[in-house]
Design a protein around this motif. Structure first.
Motif, PDB file in Angstrom:
ATOM      1  N   ALA A   1       0.770  -1.037   0.039  1.00 29.05           N
ATOM      2  CA  ALA A   1      -0.072  -0.131   0.020  1.00 29.05           C
ATOM      3  C   ALA A   1       0.915   1.230   0.202  1.00 29.05           C
ATOM      4  O   ALA A   1       0.490   2.341  -0.560  1.00 29.05           O
ATOM      5  CB  ALA A   1      -0.876  -0.107   1.176  1.00 29.05           C
ATOM      6  N   GLN A   2       2.111   1.050   0.705  1.00 29.80           N
ATOM      7  CA  GLN A   2       2.859   2.338   0.278  1.00 29.80           C
ATOM      8  C   GLN A   2       3.751   2.368  -0.666  1.00 29.80           C
ATOM      9  O   GLN A   2       4.793   2.984  -0.836  1.00 29.80           O
ATOM     10  CB  GLN A   2       3.871   2.191   1.640  1.00 29.80           C
ATOM     11  N   ASN A   3       3.719   1.491  -1.707  1.00 27.96           N
ATOM     12  CA  ASN A   3       4.357   1.053  -2.769  1.00 27.96           C
ATOM     13  C   ASN A   3       5.816   0.932  -2.753  1.00 27.96           C
ATOM     14  O   ASN A   3       6.709   1.212  -3.515  1.00 27.96           O
ATOM     15  CB  ASN A   3       4.200   2.654  -3.647  1.00 27.96           C
ATOM     16  N   LEU A   4       6.053   0.176  -1.613  1.00 31.68           N
ATOM     17  CA  LEU A   4       7.432  -0.384  -1.206  1.00 31.68           C
ATOM     18  C   LEU A   4       7.716  -1.790  -1.658  1.00 31.68           C
ATOM     19  O   LEU A   4       8.840  -2.391  -1.873  1.00 31.68           O
ATOM     20  CB  LEU A   4       7.623  -0.206   0.405  1.00 31.68           C
ATOM     21  N   MET A   5       6.521  -2.524  -1.981  1.00 35.68           N
ATOM     22  CA  MET A   5       6.912  -3.762  -2.500  1.00 35.68           C
ATOM     23  C   MET A   5       5.447  -4.128  -3.326  1.00 35.68           C
ATOM     24  O   MET A   5       4.402  -3.358  -3.236  1.00 35.68           O
ATOM     25  CB  MET A   5       6.922  -4.774  -1.400  1.00 35.68           C
ATOM     26  N   LEU A   6       5.685  -5.222  -4.260  1.00 36.65           N
ATOM     27  CA  LEU A   6       4.601  -5.703  -4.965  1.00 36.65           C
ATOM     28  C   LEU A   6       3.400  -6.338  -4.029  1.00 36.65           C
ATOM     29  O   LEU A   6       3.996  -6.944  -3.256  1.00 36.65           O
ATOM     30  CB  LEU A   6       4.969  -6.487  -5.960  1.00 36.65           C
ATOM     31  N   PRO A   7       2.160  -6.093  -4.345  1.00 36.39           N
ATOM     32  CA  PRO A   7       1.238  -6.885  -3.647  1.00 36.39           C
ATOM     33  C   PRO A   7       1.266  -8.383  -3.908  1.00 36.39           C
ATOM     34  O   PRO A   7       1.489  -8.695  -4.970  1.00 36.39           O
ATOM     35  CB  PRO A   7      -0.161  -6.321  -3.841  1.00 36.39           C
ATOM     36  N   ARG A   8       0.890  -9.140  -2.813  1.00 41.71           N
ATOM     37  CA  ARG A   8       0.686 -10.653  -3.122  1.00 41.71           C
ATOM     38  C   ARG A   8      -0.672 -10.958  -2.399  1.00 41.71           C
ATOM     39  O   ARG A   8      -0.950 -10.497  -1.131  1.00 41.71           O
ATOM     40  CB  ARG A   8       1.709 -11.336  -2.155  1.00 41.71           C
ATOM     41  N   SER A   9      -1.434 -11.518  -3.281  1.00 41.50           N
ATOM     42  CA  SER A   9      -2.865 -11.753  -2.599  1.00 41.50           C
ATOM     43  C   SER A   9      -2.592 -13.138  -1.738  1.00 41.50           C
ATOM     44  O   SER A   9      -1.673 -13.668  -1.651  1.00 41.50           O
ATOM     45  CB  SER A   9      -3.896 -12.215  -3.754  1.00 41.50           C
ATOM     46  N   ALA A  10      -3.597 -13.360  -0.820  1.00 44.49           N
ATOM     47  CA  ALA A  10      -3.550 -14.463   0.134  1.00 44.49           C
ATOM     48  C   ALA A  10      -3.444 -15.642  -0.724  1.00 44.49           C
ATOM     49  O   ALA A  10      -2.718 -16.613  -0.295  1.00 44.49           O
ATOM     50  CB  ALA A  10      -4.998 -14.451   1.110  1.00 44.49           C
ATOM     51  N   ALA A  11      -4.250 -15.853  -1.836  1.00 42.73           N
ATOM     52  CA  ALA A  11      -4.135 -17.201  -2.799  1.00 42.73           C
ATOM     53  C   ALA A  11      -2.542 -17.191  -3.171  1.00 42.73           C
ATOM     54  O   ALA A  11      -2.155 -18.394  -3.228  1.00 42.73           O
ATOM     55  CB  ALA A  11      -5.011 -16.915  -3.830  1.00 42.73           C
ATOM     56  N   GLN A  12      -1.869 -16.182  -3.605  1.00 41.87           N
ATOM     57  CA  GLN A  12      -0.399 -16.035  -4.091  1.00 41.87           C
ATOM     58  C   GLN A  12       0.224 -16.727  -2.765  1.00 41.87           C
ATOM     59  O   GLN A  12       1.361 -17.424  -2.856  1.00 41.87           O
ATOM     60  CB  GLN A  12       0.005 -14.731  -4.681  1.00 41.87           C
ATOM     61  N   ILE A  13       0.069 -16.049  -1.634  1.00 39.12           N
ATOM     62  CA  ILE A  13       1.052 -16.457  -0.292  1.00 39.12           C
ATOM     63  C   ILE A  13       0.617 -18.177  -0.196  1.00 39.12           C
ATOM     64  O   ILE A  13       1.785 -18.795   0.339  1.00 39.12           O
ATOM     65  CB  ILE A  13       0.654 -15.437   0.793  1.00 39.12           C
ATOM     66  N   LEU A  14      -0.374 -18.403  -0.069  1.00 42.99           N
ATOM     67  CA  LEU A  14      -0.980 -19.677   0.063  1.00 42.99           C
ATOM     68  C   LEU A  14      -0.154 -20.821  -0.945  1.00 42.99           C
ATOM     69  O   LEU A  14       0.321 -21.734  -0.505  1.00 42.99           O
ATOM     70  CB  LEU A  14      -2.454 -20.069   0.074  1.00 42.99           C
ATOM     71  N   ARG A  15      -0.191 -20.364  -2.219  1.00 41.80           N
ATOM     72  CA  ARG A  15       0.589 -21.264  -3.000  1.00 41.80           C
ATOM     73  C   ARG A  15       2.048 -21.374  -2.968  1.00 41.80           C
ATOM     74  O   ARG A  15       2.718 -22.478  -3.029  1.00 41.80           O
ATOM     75  CB  ARG A  15       0.433 -20.780  -4.500  1.00 41.80           C
ATOM     76  N   ALA A  16       2.554 -20.260  -2.364  1.00 41.44           N
ATOM     77  CA  ALA A  16       4.124 -20.203  -2.071  1.00 41.44           C
ATOM     78  C   ALA A  16       4.571 -20.484  -0.487  1.00 41.44           C
ATOM     79  O   ALA A  16       5.599 -20.380  -0.322  1.00 41.44           O
ATOM     80  CB  ALA A  16       4.577 -18.843  -2.460  1.00 41.44           C
ATOM     81  N   LEU A  17       3.429 -20.907   0.168  1.00 40.29           N
ATOM     82  CA  LEU A  17       3.732 -20.995   1.583  1.00 40.29           C
ATOM     83  C   LEU A  17       4.770 -21.802   1.770  1.00 40.29           C
ATOM     84  O   LEU A  17       5.717 -21.615   2.754  1.00 40.29           O
ATOM     85  CB  LEU A  17       2.477 -21.727   2.321  1.00 40.29           C
ATOM     86  N   PRO A  18       5.225 -23.193   0.987  1.00 39.65           N
ATOM     87  CA  PRO A  18       6.432 -23.926   1.536  1.00 39.65           C
ATOM     88  C   PRO A  18       7.797 -23.294   1.400  1.00 39.65           C
ATOM     89  O   PRO A  18       8.653 -23.607   1.848  1.00 39.65           O
ATOM     90  CB  PRO A  18       6.359 -25.040   0.413  1.00 39.65           C
ATOM     91  N   ASP A  19       7.626 -22.133   0.504  1.00 37.82           N
ATOM     92  CA  ASP A  19       8.923 -21.371   0.446  1.00 37.82           C
ATOM     93  C   ASP A  19       9.057 -20.106   1.087  1.00 37.82           C
ATOM     94  O   ASP A  19       9.992 -19.148   1.178  1.00 37.82           O
ATOM     95  CB  ASP A  19       8.817 -20.760  -1.134  1.00 37.82           C
ATOM     96  N   PHE A  20       8.023 -19.723   2.192  1.00 40.50           N
ATOM     97  CA  PHE A  20       8.008 -18.718   3.042  1.00 40.50           C
ATOM     98  C   PHE A  20       8.764 -19.110   4.413  1.00 40.50           C
ATOM     99  O   PHE A  20       8.722 -20.221   4.811  1.00 40.50           O
ATOM    100  CB  PHE A  20       6.715 -18.282   3.428  1.00 40.50           C
ATOM    101  N   LEU A  21       9.487 -18.306   5.058  1.00 40.87           N
ATOM    102  CA  LEU A  21       9.880 -18.209   6.297  1.00 40.87           C
ATOM    103  C   LEU A  21       9.086 -16.991   7.197  1.00 40.87           C
ATOM    104  O   LEU A  21       9.051 -15.893   6.552  1.00 40.87           O
ATOM    105  CB  LEU A  21      11.338 -17.965   6.472  1.00 40.87           C
TER     106      LEU A  21
END
Length: 177
Positions: A10-30
């Motif tokens: 929202a502050q234009n400091l990073m690209l938005p990620r939807s909850a669905a995108q985060i869930l798909r990538a969850l194994p790659d998150f810390l």
């Protein structure tokens, strides 16, 4: 995690990620979680996150790195990136990149600024869909990981480091999942 990422998007400091995108990538998150214990019981709050996205067989990207404002200046961002680099080594990547508005942060961690076109897998897999593609203000950063030689096999039990023992037993306010 989604709320933390969206706060910076929202502050234009990073690209938005939807909850669905985060869930798909969850194994790659810390995820870094602050644990608090008070008179009302224990509580947990996500205070940092980051993911490692594979772009090519030998190239990964640090993505969605976000640290809650309450934790800025405490080294949590560097700790998250360090753990993501450990993960990259374990997965066999030779290089890790990041596109950032904070290049000095990544420089302190050993990354070097490069021309964004030199990391073409990133550009053609995701950047072309970005609304900022033709006026991108992010700096491309790249780190070549060291080659790790196989560790020697130790047959005798190793002596415990007293400091390490104290660190392991010390109370921890942040944990990684």
């Amino acid at each position: 995690m989604s709320a933390l990422v969206e706060q910076f998007a929202a502050q234009n400091l990073m690209l938005p990620r939807s909850a669905a995108q985060i869930l798909r990538a969850l194994p790659d998150f810390l995820v870094a979680v602050e644990i608090t214990v008070g008179p009302d019981g224990a509580g947990e709050r996500v205070v940092g996150c980051g993911s490692l996205a594979a772009l090519a067989a030998d190239l990964a990207e640090v993505r969605s790195l976000a640290v809650d404002a309450s934790q800025h200046g405490n080294g949590l961002g560097g700790l998250l990136v360090g753990k993501l680099l450990d993960l990259a080594l374990a997965r066999g990547f030779r290089q890790v990149c990041a596109l950032t508005l904070r290049p000095r942060f990544f420089e302190r961690l050993g990354f070097e600024a490069v021309d964004r076109w030199s990391i073409s897998p990133k550009v053609w897999q995701e950047c072309i869909y970005c609304p900022k593609f033709h006026r991108c203000d992010e700096v491309a950063m790249l780190l070549t990981l060291p080659e790790i030689a196989a560790a020697p096999v130790i047959t005798a039990p190793a002596a415990r480091n007293g400091l390490l023992k104290r660190l392991i037993l010390a109370p921890v306010n942040v944990k990684f999942f």
